[in-house]
Design a protein around this motif. Structure first.
Motif, PDB file in Angstrom:
ATOM      1  N   UNK A   1      21.824 -49.539   1.556  1.00  0.00           N
ATOM      2  CA  UNK A   1      20.586 -50.156   2.034  1.00  0.00           C
ATOM      3  C   UNK A   1      19.541 -50.289   0.933  1.00  0.00           C
ATOM      4  N   UNK A   2      19.789 -49.680  -0.224  1.00  0.00           N
ATOM      5  CA  UNK A   2      18.774 -49.665  -1.289  1.00  0.00           C
ATOM      6  C   UNK A   2      18.599 -51.020  -1.960  1.00  0.00           C
ATOM      7  N   UNK A   3      19.532 -51.944  -1.721  1.00  0.00           N
ATOM      8  CA  UNK A   3      19.420 -53.264  -2.339  1.00  0.00           C
ATOM      9  C   UNK A   3      18.314 -54.066  -1.681  1.00  0.00           C
ATOM     10  N   UNK A   4      17.356 -54.497  -2.477  1.00  0.00           N
ATOM     11  CA  UNK A   4      16.323 -55.407  -1.991  1.00  0.00           C
ATOM     12  C   UNK A   4      16.886 -56.817  -2.110  1.00  0.00           C
ATOM     13  N   UNK A   5      17.292 -57.401  -0.996  1.00  0.00           N
ATOM     14  CA  UNK A   5      18.006 -58.680  -1.049  1.00  0.00           C
ATOM     15  C   UNK A   5      17.166 -59.779  -1.687  1.00  0.00           C
ATOM     16  N   UNK A   6      15.879 -59.756  -1.476  1.00  0.00           N
ATOM     17  CA  UNK A   6      15.016 -60.797  -2.043  1.00  0.00           C
ATOM     18  C   UNK A   6      14.876 -60.644  -3.544  1.00  0.00           C
ATOM     19  N   UNK A   7      15.034 -59.417  -4.045  1.00  0.00           N
ATOM     20  CA  UNK A   7      14.880 -59.182  -5.485  1.00  0.00           C
ATOM     21  C   UNK A   7      15.710 -57.946  -5.855  1.00  0.00           C
ATOM     22  N   UNK A   8      17.038 -58.073  -5.937  1.00  0.00           N
ATOM     23  CA  UNK A   8      17.894 -56.897  -6.148  1.00  0.00           C
ATOM     24  C   UNK A   8      17.800 -56.291  -7.536  1.00  0.00           C
ATOM     25  N   UNK A   9      17.310 -57.036  -8.519  1.00  0.00           N
ATOM     26  CA  UNK A   9      17.225 -56.521  -9.881  1.00  0.00           C
ATOM     27  C   UNK A   9      18.271 -57.161 -10.777  1.00  0.00           C
ATOM     28  N   UNK A  10      17.898 -57.360 -12.044  1.00  0.00           N
ATOM     29  CA  UNK A  10      18.801 -58.004 -12.997  1.00  0.00           C
ATOM     30  C   UNK A  10      20.098 -57.221 -13.113  1.00  0.00           C
ATOM     31  N   UNK A  11      21.213 -57.938 -13.073  1.00  0.00           N
ATOM     32  CA  UNK A  11      22.513 -57.300 -13.143  1.00  0.00           C
ATOM     33  C   UNK A  11      23.067 -56.912 -11.784  1.00  0.00           C
ATOM     34  N   UNK A  12      22.219 -56.924 -10.748  1.00  0.00           N
ATOM     35  CA  UNK A  12      22.657 -56.551  -9.407  1.00  0.00           C
ATOM     36  C   UNK A  12      22.692 -57.747  -8.461  1.00  0.00           C
ATOM     37  N   UNK A  13      22.326 -58.912  -8.988  1.00  0.00           N
ATOM     38  CA  UNK A  13      22.206 -60.072  -8.115  1.00  0.00           C
ATOM     39  C   UNK A  13      23.542 -60.523  -7.531  1.00  0.00           C
ATOM     40  N   UNK A  14      24.638 -60.163  -8.209  1.00  0.00           N
ATOM     41  CA  UNK A  14      25.958 -60.586  -7.723  1.00  0.00           C
ATOM     42  C   UNK A  14      26.653 -59.513  -6.888  1.00  0.00           C
ATOM     43  N   UNK A  15      25.974 -58.422  -6.628  1.00  0.00           N
ATOM     44  CA  UNK A  15      26.598 -57.312  -5.899  1.00  0.00           C
ATOM     45  C   UNK A  15      25.866 -57.000  -4.599  1.00  0.00           C
ATOM     46  N   UNK A  16      25.118 -57.979  -4.085  1.00  0.00           N
ATOM     47  CA  UNK A  16      24.306 -57.735  -2.890  1.00  0.00           C
ATOM     48  C   UNK A  16      25.022 -58.124  -1.606  1.00  0.00           C
ATOM     49  N   UNK A  17      26.283 -58.548  -1.718  1.00  0.00           N
ATOM     50  CA  UNK A  17      26.948 -59.131  -0.551  1.00  0.00           C
ATOM     51  C   UNK A  17      27.167 -58.134   0.581  1.00  0.00           C
ATOM     52  N   UNK A  18      27.389 -56.848   0.299  1.00  0.00           N
ATOM     53  CA  UNK A  18      27.650 -55.877   1.369  1.00  0.00           C
ATOM     54  C   UNK A  18      26.500 -55.840   2.368  1.00  0.00           C
ATOM     55  N   UNK A  19      25.299 -55.690   1.835  1.00  0.00           N
ATOM     56  CA  UNK A  19      24.137 -55.701   2.724  1.00  0.00           C
ATOM     57  C   UNK A  19      23.840 -57.124   3.187  1.00  0.00           C
ATOM     58  N   UNK A  20      24.098 -58.103   2.296  1.00  0.00           N
ATOM     59  CA  UNK A  20      23.793 -59.492   2.632  1.00  0.00           C
ATOM     60  C   UNK A  20      24.583 -60.005   3.816  1.00  0.00           C
ATOM     61  N   UNK A  21      25.862 -59.637   3.916  1.00  0.00           N
ATOM     62  CA  UNK A  21      26.662 -60.054   5.065  1.00  0.00           C
ATOM     63  C   UNK A  21      26.100 -59.483   6.369  1.00  0.00           C
ATOM     64  N   UNK A  22      25.652 -58.233   6.308  1.00  0.00           N
ATOM     65  CA  UNK A  22      25.066 -57.622   7.501  1.00  0.00           C
ATOM     66  C   UNK A  22      23.777 -58.337   7.888  1.00  0.00           C
ATOM     67  N   UNK A  23      22.985 -58.719   6.883  1.00  0.00           N
ATOM     68  CA  UNK A  23      21.743 -59.458   7.177  1.00  0.00           C
ATOM     69  C   UNK A  23      22.057 -60.777   7.883  1.00  0.00           C
ATOM     70  N   UNK A  24      23.046 -61.524   7.377  1.00  0.00           N
ATOM     71  CA  UNK A  24      23.360 -62.820   7.984  1.00  0.00           C
ATOM     72  C   UNK A  24      23.793 -62.640   9.439  1.00  0.00           C
ATOM     73  N   UNK A  25      24.605 -61.623   9.695  1.00  0.00           N
ATOM     74  CA  UNK A  25      25.047 -61.416  11.086  1.00  0.00           C
ATOM     75  C   UNK A  25      23.865 -60.986  11.965  1.00  0.00           C
ATOM     76  N   UNK A  26      23.005 -60.124  11.447  1.00  0.00           N
ATOM     77  CA  UNK A  26      21.839 -59.711  12.233  1.00  0.00           C
ATOM     78  C   UNK A  26      20.927 -60.899  12.508  1.00  0.00           C
ATOM     79  N   UNK A  27      20.785 -61.800  11.517  1.00  0.00           N
ATOM     80  CA  UNK A  27      19.980 -63.010  11.727  1.00  0.00           C
ATOM     81  C   UNK A  27      20.596 -63.865  12.838  1.00  0.00           C
ATOM     82  N   UNK A  28      21.894 -63.972  12.822  1.00  0.00           N
ATOM     83  CA  UNK A  28      22.580 -64.738  13.875  1.00  0.00           C
ATOM     84  C   UNK A  28      22.239 -64.185  15.241  1.00  0.00           C
TER      85      UNK A  28
END
Length: 939
Positions: free
Chosen positions: A847-874
């Protein structure tokens, strides 16, 4: 009665006389002193100042320039100190200034070093106050100043014992900070992020480094006069300057980026606690005792030169210690950067005069040589040397007033050259003529004597004067050329294209450069098309290319940049005319057209280049050009893949059409994005042609070279498909493409590209690269990989991000397509979502990943939390609204606008007519698990 008779040798340290052989020290003893002098706290300060105002690589470049341009000066001054056994202020009497002129040198050094003493006493006080509290910092500063003054009065011996304790402790502290504090941050994040503070140019940074280092250089003879041979000086300089100063400086840069602060005392205190702070305080003591020691030598010489009165060095050290402590209490530390900048310009001319006189003009060398053999000072000493003072003043004026170049380097070179010219035009003194008549030496030879274990051995080293002058002119030109090409300075001129794309919202809000990759792209023009013509030989891995970039200027341009990494450029033409060009940083191709370009005019740039392309290491693995095990090659990955094989404006904002012509030996083949055009074969070589007429972002341009088998087909709606299979490529996976495309078109709308297909390789290539219309699949790709890569054609290529921090905005929706596919085939997505959430409630790292601004080098590793966000948005907006969002957000961007998280939030709220602010705050802008009402909004 001699000076030595009236002053106690143990504490005077031969301040105004030659260092006798018996008083000289071992190489190690002096080396530890010098290492403690220039590789400890002062370099932490300088590194943190650079890191606060510059990107990591710009700061490293500024440090390298500042160190490199003065390291040779350090060696030359140090060798003179070891040879003559004299301090710097004493050497200047016969080094271009004269007796009374040397008093000015001594006073300059005294004032400068006393100022440094005050700077570091302030840091000393802050460190102790942070540990012990109690009295205010100014009291600690005064008390610390007295302690350091007492150490400095003991001379070389007492300072040596301090060094033996503080230097090893400081090395351990530096290592601890790296492991403890920096270990909590991604190295890629620290080295690629923007500066946390107000921007500083490379020239300003190099000047600050030179300002800090120049005092170490000028002070060098004060310590190297204890050395037994010039060889010891060289070894110590390599150890103390190259390793010590640069190592501590780089750590300071990283600490500033990690802590987003230039407060080095606060950084160390927070990361290493009381013990670390005590070590830092001790290191400050070590640096400060040398500062005070050398300042006292300068003052003793100045008083002797002006009044011929001898004062005790001990008294001078105590008096200056009190003065420096008062300066510290008054807050000189607050003016650290401006102090160093001025210091870095005024002081260097001293070295320029001395090196020119001592090593080349040699007007007073005969007297030095003769008296050295007797252990005495020269019998004759000029009162004033106007040439040295004039050259010094001119060099300082140039450094202070001339805008271009690096001021410290400019001042040294101008002083050096001017002194040589003035000396050549002057008639030699009678003493010089007599000395030269009695001991003739070839005009083109410099005589150097080396002292080894108290013995003197002579040797001649040819040194032609003319090449020396040529070298100096070249160095000056390099300084001017460097800053002329410097992106940081280019940005100051509205008629020069900027390095780094400046993002501006439609409403005029300036977002600035990409915070993760601030040097991505270039301003001043917009690209419409790339036409690239290459030839590649897999046997020698050599590429020869020509790129024609069609663009339009957005402003008046005197110069502009393209991005090209690792390859050599042979020529550049702008609108048909030859242009000058240079390279800067890792990937900047700086182009200066023959005539300035007006705003709004057509721009055609032709670049000829060649070389062996190579990949770029990123936190996700290699990207860009990669050689394959079978001899072929691919250029894939994100970000920054395309720049490894052709020049372009490497920002996602610069979408353009792409036309590739590639020639390879017959039997080999080439695949790229777009539609395949007819190929031709002649003289054992085949030329392939691929043309993409739909504008593509740079990350989506790719190329593959192998022995491909091409298969052509059509989808049910008539869309042509071209698949390319390297030997061993996965035909079974390719066979799933029609079914996947039917599913994705039903989910996201009409396919947004003209070309379609895939490139299937037998070996892994890192993550699959969803190149536009034709993704590249490694041997480990599976059905989910295929679904994700093709969904990315909508959410990633058609809908392109603004900045890399926005990556999950597109990619996480593309990845959610794999969940939707599973749902079509019977999967319960709600149950899957709940199982993942509940099993990870106690895993804060998810949960520590800030999806809006995950930090340099982490932008490509946000999918775990990102997938949960998309489903929750749905669940939050409902099935109908969610389905419309998936189709319409891409559809409204048919003009290929770039989008970011901010745009997505505005659109989602407007399209659904729902207040989603709290939901987005919990999921996108938070680094902790959302509350249950946002985790399960349908409930």
């Amino acid at each position: 009665m001699t000076t030595q008779d009236r002053i106690i040798p143990g504490t005077d340290d031969y301040s105004i006389s030659r260092m006798p052989d018996h008083a000289r020290r071992s190489w190690f003893g002096v080396a530890v002193q010098r290492l403690g002098q220039i590789s400890s706290f002062s370099q932490f300060l300088i590194g943190s100042a650079l890191g606060f105002g510059m990107t990591f690589w710009d700061a490293v470049l500024a440090m390298a320039l500042g160190v490199a341009m003065l390291e040779v000066v350090t060696v030359l001054l140090g060798m003179a100190g070891a040879r003559e056994g004299l301090s710097m202020s004493m050497l200047s009497r016969w080094g271009g200034f004269g007796r009374k002129g040397s008093a000015l040198v001594g006073l300059l050094l005294t004032v400068s070093l006393t100022g440094w003493f005050g700077v570091q006493s302030g840091a000393f006080a802050e460190g102790l106050h942070s540990i012990a509290g109690g009295p205010p910092t100014w009291v600690w500063a005064l008390a610390g100043g007295v302690v350091v003054a007492l150490i400095a009065t003991g001379g070389f011996v007492s300072m040596a014992w301090t060094a033996y304790v503080t230097v090893p402790a400081f090395v351990l502290l530096a290592g601890y900070c790296v492991l403890r504090y920096l270990g909590e941050h991604s190295l890629a994040e620290l080295t690629s992020g923007p500066p946390p503070g107000p921007a500083m140019t490379i020239a300003q940074g190099a000047t600050i480094v030179a300002g800090g280092f120049i005092m170490g250089a000028i002070m060098t003879p004060d310590l190297t006069r204890f050395n037994r041979s010039p060889g010891d000086v060289v070894k110590q300089t390599v150890l103390a300057v190259t390793l010590g100063e640069c190592g501590a400086g780089v750590i300071g840069i990283l600490l500033a980026h990690a802590a987003k602060s230039s407060d080095i005392v606060g950084i160390v205190t927070s990361s290493s606690g009381v013990i670390g702070t005590l070590i830092l305080v001790a290191a400050i003591v070590k640096v400060n005792d040398v500062n005070l020691y050398c300042a006292s030598l300068g003052l003793v010489n100045a008083v002797d030169a002006l009044s011929r009165k001898r004062i005790r060095r001990v008294s001078a050290a105590l008096g200056l210690g009190l003065a420096g402590s008062v300066l510290s209490a008054l807050g000189i530390l607050d003016h650290f950067t401006s102090f160093l900048t001025v210091l870095g310009v005024i002081t260097p001319p001293v070295a320029g005069v001395f090196v020119a006189e001592y090593y080349l003009v040699r007007r007073w060398r005969p007297g030095l040589d003769e008296s050295r053999a007797k252990g005495e000072l020269p019998a004759q000493t000029p009162d004033w040397e106007p040439r040295g003072l004039i050259a010094w003043a001119a060099g300082a004026a140039v450094g202070l007033t001339v805008d271009f170049g690096i001021p410290s380097l400019n001042s040294i070179l101008v002083t050096f050259v001017l002194y040589l010219l003035l000396a050549r035009r002057s008639r030699p003194r009678a003493a010089d003529e007599e000395a030269h008549n009695s001991a003739p030496a070839p005009a083109t030879t410099t005589v150097v004597e080396f002292r080894v274990d108290g013995r003197t051995e002579g040797g001649c080293f040819p040194m032609r004067r003319r090449p020396v002058h040529v070298l100096l002119v070249c160095c000056l030109s390099a300084s001017v050329g460097f800053v002329a090409a410097s992106p940081a300075r280019a940005a100051d001129d509205p008629e020069i294209g900027t390095d780094g794309w400046v993002h501006v919202e439609p409403n005029g809000v300036v977002l600035g450069r990409d915070p993760y990759y601030p040097k991505d792209g270039n301003g001043g023009y917009t690209v419409a098309d790339y036409k690239v013509d290459i030839s590649y030989d897999p046997a020698c891995k050599k590429l020869v290319g020509k790129a024609v970039i069609t663009a339009k200027t957005l402003q008046q341009l005197k110069q502009f940049n393209l991005d090209l990494q690792g390859l050599q450029v042979s020529s550049v033409k702008v609108n048909g005319a030859d242009a000058t060009f240079s390279r800067a940083d890792e990937h900047e191709l700086v182009i200066v057209p023959a005539t300035a370009l007006d705003k709004g005019v057509a721009l055609t740039v032709e670049v000829a280049y060649s070389g062996a392309p190579s990949s770029i290491d990123t936190p996700q693995g290699k990207t860009g050009w990669q050689a394959l095990p079978d001899g072929g090659a691919v250029a894939v990955g994100r970000p920054h893949s395309a720049r490894t094989w052709f020049p372009l404006n490497d920002t996602q904002m610069a979408r353009a059409t792409f036309d590739l012509t590639a020639t390879v030996p017959s039997g080999w083949s080439v695949v790229s994005i777009g539609n395949q055009q007819p190929s031709t074969t002649a003289d054992g070589r085949t030329t392939f042609h691929w043309k993409e007429t739909t504008s593509a972002p740079p990350q989506s341009i790719a190329i593959g070279i192998d022995r491909y088998q091409f298969e052509e087909s059509k989808l049910a709606d008539g869309t042509p498909v071209v698949n390319a299979f390297a030997p061993g490529g996965n035909h079974e996976l390719a066979a799933m493409l029609p079914e996947v495309m039917d599913f994705l078109k039903a989910t996201f709308g009409n396919y947004p590209e003209d070309a379609l297909g895939g490139v299937f390789l037998p070996s892994a290539i890192g993550s699959t690269t969803p190149a536009q219309g034709r993704p590249f699949y490694g041997g480990d790709a599976d059905l989910n990989t295929l679904i994700h890569a093709m969904a990315y054609q909508w959410w990633g290529n058609a809908l392109t991000i603004k900045m890399w921090k926005d990556f999950c905005m597109a990619d996480c929706f593309a990845q959610y397509a794999t969940w939707l596919w599973d749902a079509k085939h019977g999967a319960d997505l709600d149950a899957r979502y709940r199982q993942i959430v509940e099993s990870n409630r106690d895993r804060p790292e998810l949960w520590a990943t800030n999806l809006e601004d995950p930090g340099a080098g982490k932008e490509f590793t946000a999918a775990d939390k990102g997938l949960l966000f998309v489903h929750a948005l749905r669940e939050r907006v409902g099935e109908d609204n969610f389905a419309k969002l998936l189709v319409n957000y891409v559809k409204i961007n048919k003009n290929w606008w770039n989008q970011g998280w901010y745009d997505w939030e505005l659109y989602a709220k407007a399209a659904t007519q729902q207040n989603l602010d709290d939901f987005f705050a919990a999921w996108l802008h938070s680094a902790k698990i959302p509350e249950d009402k946002f985790l399960y909004p349908a409930e």
